[in-house]
Scaffold this active site. Structure first.
Site, PDB file in Angstrom:
ATOM      1  N   ASP A  55       0.951  -1.221  -0.038  1.00  0.00           N
ATOM      2  CA  ASP A  55      -0.026   0.197   0.118  1.00  0.00           C
ATOM      3  C   ASP A  55       0.958   1.308   0.175  1.00  0.00           C
ATOM      4  OD1 ASP A  55      -2.063  -1.602  -0.126  1.00  0.00           O
ATOM      5  OD2 ASP A  55      -2.767  -1.251   1.986  1.00  0.00           O
ATOM      6  N   ASN A 121      -4.391   8.693   1.912  1.00  0.00           N
ATOM      7  CA  ASN A 121      -5.117   8.039   3.013  1.00  0.00           C
ATOM      8  C   ASN A 121      -5.249   9.289   4.069  1.00  0.00           C
ATOM      9  OD1 ASN A 121      -5.138   5.385   2.534  1.00  0.00           O
ATOM     10  ND2 ASN A 121      -3.271   4.978   3.614  1.00  0.00           N
ATOM     11  N   ASP A 122      -4.497   9.998   4.363  1.00  0.00           N
ATOM     12  CA  ASP A 122      -4.977  10.742   5.861  1.00  0.00           C
ATOM     13  C   ASP A 122      -3.502  11.882   5.755  1.00  0.00           C
ATOM     14  OD1 ASP A 122      -2.617   9.185   7.066  1.00  0.00           O
ATOM     15  OD2 ASP A 122      -3.997   7.995   7.589  1.00  0.00           O
ATOM     16  N   ARG A 132       5.753  13.379  23.431  1.00  0.00           N
ATOM     17  CA  ARG A 132       4.697  14.099  24.301  1.00  0.00           C
ATOM     18  C   ARG A 132       3.289  14.288  23.883  1.00  0.00           C
ATOM     19  NH1 ARG A 132       8.199  18.766  27.444  1.00  0.00           N
ATOM     20  NH2 ARG A 132       6.239  18.618  28.671  1.00  0.00           N
ATOM     21  N   THR A 162      -9.531   2.693   6.418  1.00  0.00           N
ATOM     22  CA  THR A 162      -9.290   1.334   6.816  1.00  0.00           C
ATOM     23  C   THR A 162      -7.752   1.302   7.113  1.00  0.00           C
ATOM     24  OG1 THR A 162      -8.924   0.767   4.427  1.00  0.00           O
ATOM     25  CG2 THR A 162     -11.038   0.145   5.604  1.00  0.00           C
ATOM     26  N   TYR A 164      -4.702   3.975   9.320  1.00  0.00           N
ATOM     27  CA  TYR A 164      -4.493   4.501  10.764  1.00  0.00           C
ATOM     28  C   TYR A 164      -5.795   4.712  11.544  1.00  0.00           C
ATOM     29  CZ  TYR A 164      -1.458   7.219  14.078  1.00  0.00           C
ATOM     30  OH  TYR A 164      -0.865   7.361  15.143  1.00  0.00           O
ATOM     31  N   LEU A 166      -8.607   3.469  11.235  1.00  0.00           N
ATOM     32  CA  LEU A 166      -9.384   2.491  11.799  1.00  0.00           C
ATOM     33  C   LEU A 166      -8.433   1.903  13.100  1.00  0.00           C
ATOM     34  CD1 LEU A 166     -11.505   0.166  11.330  1.00  0.00           C
ATOM     35  CD2 LEU A 166      -9.735  -1.130   9.941  1.00  0.00           C
ATOM     36  N   SER A 167      -7.205   1.757  13.253  1.00  0.00           N
ATOM     37  CA  SER A 167      -6.508   1.434  14.271  1.00  0.00           C
ATOM     38  C   SER A 167      -6.807   2.189  15.589  1.00  0.00           C
ATOM     39  CB  SER A 167      -4.910   1.477  13.828  1.00  0.00           C
ATOM     40  OG  SER A 167      -4.586   2.562  13.809  1.00  0.00           O
ATOM     41  N   GLN A 219       4.180   9.063   5.126  1.00  0.00           N
ATOM     42  CA  GLN A 219       5.693   8.973   4.288  1.00  0.00           C
ATOM     43  C   GLN A 219       6.462  10.575   4.150  1.00  0.00           C
ATOM     44  OE1 GLN A 219       4.215   7.477   0.695  1.00  0.00           O
ATOM     45  NE2 GLN A 219       4.347   5.376   1.468  1.00  0.00           N
TER      46      GLN A 219
END
Length: 284
Positions: A55, A121-122, A132, A162, A164, A166-167, A219
Protein backbone atom coordinates in the site's frame (compact mmCIF):
# COMPACT_ATOMS: atom_id res chain seq x y z
CA UNK A 1 -13.42 0.56 -21.94
CA UNK A 2 -10.22 2.43 -22.75
CA UNK A 3 -7.33 0.39 -24.14
CA UNK A 4 -3.98 1.15 -22.50
CA UNK A 5 -0.76 1.34 -24.50
CA UNK A 6 1.88 2.97 -22.27
CA UNK A 7 2.53 1.44 -18.84
CA UNK A 8 4.72 2.80 -16.06
CA UNK A 9 5.82 0.54 -13.21
CA UNK A 10 6.53 1.98 -9.76
CA UNK A 11 8.14 -0.66 -7.58
CA UNK A 12 9.47 -1.12 -4.08
CA UNK A 13 13.01 -2.45 -4.65
CA UNK A 14 13.18 -3.72 -1.07
CA UNK A 15 10.64 -6.47 -1.76
CA UNK A 16 12.53 -9.69 -2.38
CA UNK A 17 10.64 -10.67 -5.55
CA UNK A 18 10.04 -7.16 -6.93
CA UNK A 19 12.49 -7.42 -9.83
CA UNK A 20 11.29 -10.90 -10.78
CA UNK A 21 7.67 -9.78 -10.90
CA UNK A 22 8.63 -6.61 -12.79
CA UNK A 23 10.31 -8.70 -15.51
CA UNK A 24 7.25 -10.94 -15.66
CA UNK A 25 4.99 -7.93 -16.21
CA UNK A 26 7.31 -6.39 -18.80
CA UNK A 27 7.56 -9.66 -20.75
CA UNK A 28 3.79 -10.10 -20.76
CA UNK A 29 3.04 -6.53 -21.86
CA UNK A 30 5.68 -6.46 -24.59
CA UNK A 31 4.18 -9.66 -26.03
CA UNK A 32 0.99 -7.66 -26.37
CA UNK A 33 2.80 -4.74 -28.09
CA UNK A 34 2.61 -2.46 -25.05
CA UNK A 35 5.22 0.11 -24.05
CA UNK A 36 6.65 -0.31 -20.53
CA UNK A 37 8.95 1.86 -18.43
CA UNK A 38 9.99 1.50 -14.79
CA UNK A 39 10.22 4.90 -13.09
CA UNK A 40 9.18 6.66 -9.88
CA UNK A 41 8.58 9.83 -11.89
CA UNK A 42 5.69 10.49 -14.25
CA UNK A 43 6.54 10.19 -17.96
CA UNK A 44 4.86 11.59 -21.05
CA UNK A 45 2.13 9.55 -22.68
CA UNK A 46 1.69 7.16 -19.75
CA UNK A 47 -1.89 5.96 -19.51
CA UNK A 48 -1.66 3.34 -16.74
CA UNK A 49 0.60 3.11 -13.68
CA UNK A 50 1.28 -0.26 -12.06
CA UNK A 51 2.25 -0.07 -8.40
CA UNK A 52 4.40 -3.05 -7.48
CA UNK A 53 4.89 -3.45 -3.72
CA UNK A 54 2.44 -2.74 -0.93
CA UNK A 55 0.00 0.00 0.00
CA UNK A 56 2.88 2.38 0.71
CA UNK A 57 4.16 1.94 -2.85
CA UNK A 58 0.72 2.77 -4.21
CA UNK A 59 0.56 5.92 -2.07
CA UNK A 60 3.93 6.97 -3.49
CA UNK A 61 2.73 6.24 -7.02
CA UNK A 62 -0.35 8.40 -6.47
CA UNK A 63 1.80 11.38 -5.46
CA UNK A 64 3.96 10.91 -8.56
CA UNK A 65 1.09 11.48 -10.98
CA UNK A 66 1.15 14.62 -13.10
CA UNK A 67 -2.06 13.73 -14.89
CA UNK A 68 -4.82 12.80 -12.40
CA UNK A 69 -6.72 10.99 -15.15
CA UNK A 70 -4.04 8.27 -15.29
CA UNK A 71 -5.31 5.29 -13.25
CA UNK A 72 -3.25 3.12 -10.90
CA UNK A 73 -3.28 -0.66 -10.61
CA UNK A 74 -1.97 -1.98 -7.29
CA UNK A 75 -0.06 -5.29 -7.24
CA UNK A 76 0.59 -6.52 -3.71
CA UNK A 77 4.01 -7.89 -2.76
CA UNK A 78 3.61 -6.97 0.90
CA UNK A 79 1.53 -8.26 3.78
CA UNK A 80 -2.01 -6.84 3.98
CA UNK A 81 -2.34 -5.13 0.61
CA UNK A 82 -5.66 -3.33 1.05
CA UNK A 83 -5.13 -0.72 -1.67
CA UNK A 84 -2.76 -2.90 -3.68
CA UNK A 85 -5.22 -5.78 -3.72
CA UNK A 86 -4.00 -7.91 -6.65
CA UNK A 87 -1.74 -10.77 -5.57
CA UNK A 88 1.46 -11.56 -7.47
CA UNK A 89 0.05 -14.98 -8.37
CA UNK A 90 -2.82 -13.37 -10.30
CA UNK A 91 -0.86 -10.78 -12.28
CA UNK A 92 -1.21 -12.30 -15.74
CA UNK A 93 -4.88 -13.12 -15.19
CA UNK A 94 -5.40 -9.51 -14.11
CA UNK A 95 -3.55 -8.14 -17.15
CA UNK A 96 -5.67 -10.39 -19.40
CA UNK A 97 -8.79 -8.79 -17.94
CA UNK A 98 -7.41 -5.28 -18.43
CA UNK A 99 -6.52 -5.91 -22.08
CA UNK A 100 -10.02 -7.34 -22.63
CA UNK A 101 -11.55 -4.24 -21.00
CA UNK A 102 -12.98 -6.16 -18.05
CA UNK A 103 -12.21 -3.50 -15.46
CA UNK A 104 -13.61 -0.33 -13.94
CA UNK A 105 -12.13 2.85 -12.48
CA UNK A 106 -12.88 3.84 -8.91
CA UNK A 107 -12.29 7.55 -8.12
CA UNK A 108 -10.84 8.21 -4.66
CA UNK A 109 -10.78 11.61 -2.97
CA UNK A 110 -7.56 13.13 -1.68
CA UNK A 111 -6.74 15.78 0.90
CA UNK A 112 -4.39 18.70 0.45
CA UNK A 113 -2.62 21.06 2.84
CA UNK A 114 -2.33 23.79 0.22
CA UNK A 115 1.39 23.12 -0.39
CA UNK A 116 1.01 20.90 -3.46
CA UNK A 117 0.98 17.85 -1.18
CA UNK A 118 -1.78 15.33 -1.78
CA UNK A 119 -2.84 12.69 0.75
CA UNK A 120 -4.75 9.66 -0.50
CA UNK A 121 -5.02 8.16 3.00
CA UNK A 122 -4.64 10.82 5.66
CA UNK A 123 -3.04 13.91 7.09
CA UNK A 124 -1.84 13.37 10.66
CA UNK A 125 -0.89 16.01 13.21
CA UNK A 126 1.56 14.28 15.57
CA UNK A 127 3.93 15.12 18.39
CA UNK A 128 7.04 14.67 16.30
CA UNK A 129 10.18 13.43 18.06
CA UNK A 130 9.22 14.48 21.59
CA UNK A 131 6.74 11.60 22.26
CA UNK A 132 4.79 13.95 24.53
CA UNK A 133 1.13 14.86 24.30
CA UNK A 134 0.40 17.84 22.10
CA UNK A 135 -2.29 20.46 22.31
CA UNK A 136 -4.16 21.93 19.37
CA UNK A 137 -7.36 23.73 18.47
CA UNK A 138 -9.54 22.31 15.69
CA UNK A 139 -11.91 24.44 13.58
CA UNK A 140 -14.37 23.21 10.96
CA UNK A 141 -15.30 25.85 8.38
CA UNK A 142 -14.06 28.53 10.82
CA UNK A 143 -16.34 27.18 13.56
CA UNK A 144 -14.56 26.02 16.71
CA UNK A 145 -14.87 22.25 17.10
CA UNK A 146 -12.65 21.16 19.99
CA UNK A 147 -9.42 21.53 21.86
CA UNK A 148 -7.36 18.35 21.46
CA UNK A 149 -4.87 17.17 24.06
CA UNK A 150 -3.37 13.82 23.16
CA UNK A 151 -0.92 12.02 20.89
CA UNK A 152 -2.25 13.57 17.71
CA UNK A 153 -5.13 14.06 15.30
CA UNK A 154 -6.03 12.24 12.07
CA UNK A 155 -7.78 13.90 9.14
CA UNK A 156 -8.67 11.00 6.86
CA UNK A 157 -10.21 10.33 3.49
CA UNK A 158 -12.70 7.47 3.10
CA UNK A 159 -9.85 5.49 1.51
CA UNK A 160 -7.78 6.09 4.66
CA UNK A 161 -10.63 5.01 6.93
CA UNK A 162 -9.25 1.45 6.83
CA UNK A 163 -5.71 2.63 7.64
CA UNK A 164 -4.40 4.57 10.69
CA UNK A 165 -7.84 5.92 11.56
CA UNK A 166 -9.26 2.40 11.86
CA UNK A 167 -6.51 1.35 14.26
CA UNK A 168 -7.52 4.09 16.71
CA UNK A 169 -11.22 3.29 16.64
CA UNK A 170 -12.41 5.19 13.58
CA UNK A 171 -15.31 4.07 11.37
CA UNK A 172 -15.01 2.23 8.07
CA UNK A 173 -16.35 4.53 5.36
CA UNK A 174 -17.21 3.42 1.83
CA UNK A 175 -14.26 4.66 -0.25
CA UNK A 176 -16.12 6.67 -2.89
CA UNK A 177 -18.08 8.82 -0.41
CA UNK A 178 -17.45 12.58 -0.34
CA UNK A 179 -16.64 13.00 3.34
CA UNK A 180 -13.72 13.66 5.70
CA UNK A 181 -13.14 11.65 8.89
CA UNK A 182 -11.74 13.36 11.99
CA UNK A 183 -10.23 11.15 14.67
CA UNK A 184 -8.10 11.98 17.71
CA UNK A 185 -5.17 9.75 18.68
CA UNK A 186 -5.30 8.77 22.36
CA UNK A 187 -7.09 11.96 23.48
CA UNK A 188 -6.80 12.87 27.15
CA UNK A 189 -10.58 13.09 27.49
CA UNK A 190 -13.46 10.64 27.57
CA UNK A 191 -15.98 12.60 25.54
CA UNK A 192 -14.16 12.96 22.21
CA UNK A 193 -15.27 10.56 19.48
CA UNK A 194 -14.60 10.28 15.72
CA UNK A 195 -16.56 12.70 13.55
CA UNK A 196 -17.51 12.56 9.87
CA UNK A 197 -17.96 15.91 8.10
CA UNK A 198 -18.87 16.85 4.51
CA UNK A 199 -16.08 16.58 1.99
CA UNK A 200 -16.26 20.29 1.14
CA UNK A 201 -15.31 21.23 4.72
CA UNK A 202 -12.13 23.09 5.60
CA UNK A 203 -10.34 21.73 8.65
CA UNK A 204 -8.06 24.25 10.37
CA UNK A 205 -5.58 23.12 13.02
CA UNK A 206 -3.88 25.62 15.32
CA UNK A 207 -0.86 24.28 17.17
CA UNK A 208 -0.64 25.20 20.86
CA UNK A 209 2.40 23.07 21.77
CA UNK A 210 6.05 23.96 21.31
CA UNK A 211 6.61 21.40 18.58
CA UNK A 212 4.44 19.22 16.36
CA UNK A 213 4.59 17.77 12.88
CA UNK A 214 2.25 17.17 9.96
CA UNK A 215 2.58 13.80 8.25
CA UNK A 216 1.23 13.05 4.76
CA UNK A 217 0.23 9.41 4.20
CA UNK A 218 2.81 8.33 6.76
CA UNK A 219 5.61 9.15 4.32
CA UNK A 220 6.25 12.91 4.20
CA UNK A 221 6.54 15.05 7.32
CA UNK A 222 7.09 18.70 8.15
CA UNK A 223 7.60 20.40 11.51
CA UNK A 224 4.99 22.80 12.87
CA UNK A 225 5.87 25.46 15.43
CA UNK A 226 3.73 26.79 18.25
CA UNK A 227 1.05 29.18 17.00
CA UNK A 228 1.19 27.92 13.42
CA UNK A 229 -1.96 26.89 11.58
CA UNK A 230 -2.60 24.41 8.82
CA UNK A 231 -5.68 24.13 6.61
CA UNK A 232 -6.73 20.75 5.24
CA UNK A 233 -9.27 20.55 2.43
CA UNK A 234 -10.39 18.05 -0.14
CA UNK A 235 -8.16 18.14 -3.20
CA UNK A 236 -9.76 18.96 -6.56
CA UNK A 237 -7.85 15.98 -8.01
CA UNK A 238 -9.01 12.43 -7.44
CA UNK A 239 -6.95 9.28 -7.78
CA UNK A 240 -8.45 6.66 -10.08
CA UNK A 241 -7.79 3.12 -8.91
CA UNK A 242 -8.19 0.42 -11.53
CA UNK A 243 -10.25 -2.50 -10.28
CA UNK A 244 -11.01 -5.84 -11.89
CA UNK A 245 -14.70 -6.65 -12.20
CA UNK A 246 -15.79 -9.13 -9.56
CA UNK A 247 -13.38 -7.83 -6.92
CA UNK A 248 -15.86 -5.85 -4.86
CA UNK A 249 -15.12 -3.71 -1.79
CA UNK A 250 -17.05 -5.83 0.71
CA UNK A 251 -15.24 -8.96 -0.45
CA UNK A 252 -12.03 -7.07 0.22
CA UNK A 253 -13.15 -6.16 3.74
CA UNK A 254 -13.87 -9.79 4.50
CA UNK A 255 -10.71 -11.21 2.97
CA UNK A 256 -8.25 -8.58 4.26
CA UNK A 257 -9.79 -7.35 7.53
CA UNK A 258 -11.97 -10.39 8.29
CA UNK A 259 -14.94 -8.06 8.72
CA UNK A 260 -18.15 -10.00 9.25
CA UNK A 261 -16.40 -13.26 8.47
CA UNK A 262 -18.27 -15.70 10.70
CA UNK A 263 -16.25 -18.62 9.42
CA UNK A 264 -13.06 -17.05 10.77
CA UNK A 265 -14.64 -16.74 14.21
CA UNK A 266 -16.31 -20.15 14.37
CA UNK A 267 -14.79 -22.51 16.92
CA UNK A 268 -14.02 -26.04 15.86
CA UNK A 269 -15.46 -28.33 18.53
CA UNK A 270 -12.83 -31.01 17.90
CA UNK A 271 -9.65 -28.93 18.18
CA UNK A 272 -10.89 -25.73 19.89
CA UNK A 273 -9.25 -23.62 17.19
CA UNK A 274 -10.70 -21.06 14.82
CA UNK A 275 -11.68 -22.36 11.42
CA UNK A 276 -9.67 -21.12 8.45
CA UNK A 277 -7.57 -18.82 10.64
CA UNK A 278 -4.00 -17.91 9.62
CA UNK A 279 -3.05 -17.79 13.30
CA UNK A 280 -3.88 -21.21 14.81
CA UNK A 281 -4.17 -21.70 18.56
CA UNK A 282 -4.89 -18.00 19.01
CA UNK A 283 -7.77 -17.45 21.47
CA UNK A 284 -10.85 -15.62 20.27
Amino acid sequence: MKSFSNFRIVLNPHKTNAQTVRKQIETYLKKHDKQVICSDQAVDQEDLVISLGGDGTLLKAARSLKNPDVPILGINLGNLGFLADISAQKIETCLDQIICGNYYLEPRTQLTTGKNLQALNDVVIASGKTFRVIQMLVFIDDHFFSEIVGDGFIISTPTGSTAYSLSVGGPIVYPTMEVIILNAISPHMLSLRPLIVPGKSTIKIQICSDLASVVIDGQISENLSKGSTINITQSPHKVKLLKIKGMEYFNLLRSKLRLGDLKARRICEDCDQRFDCPYPKLPI
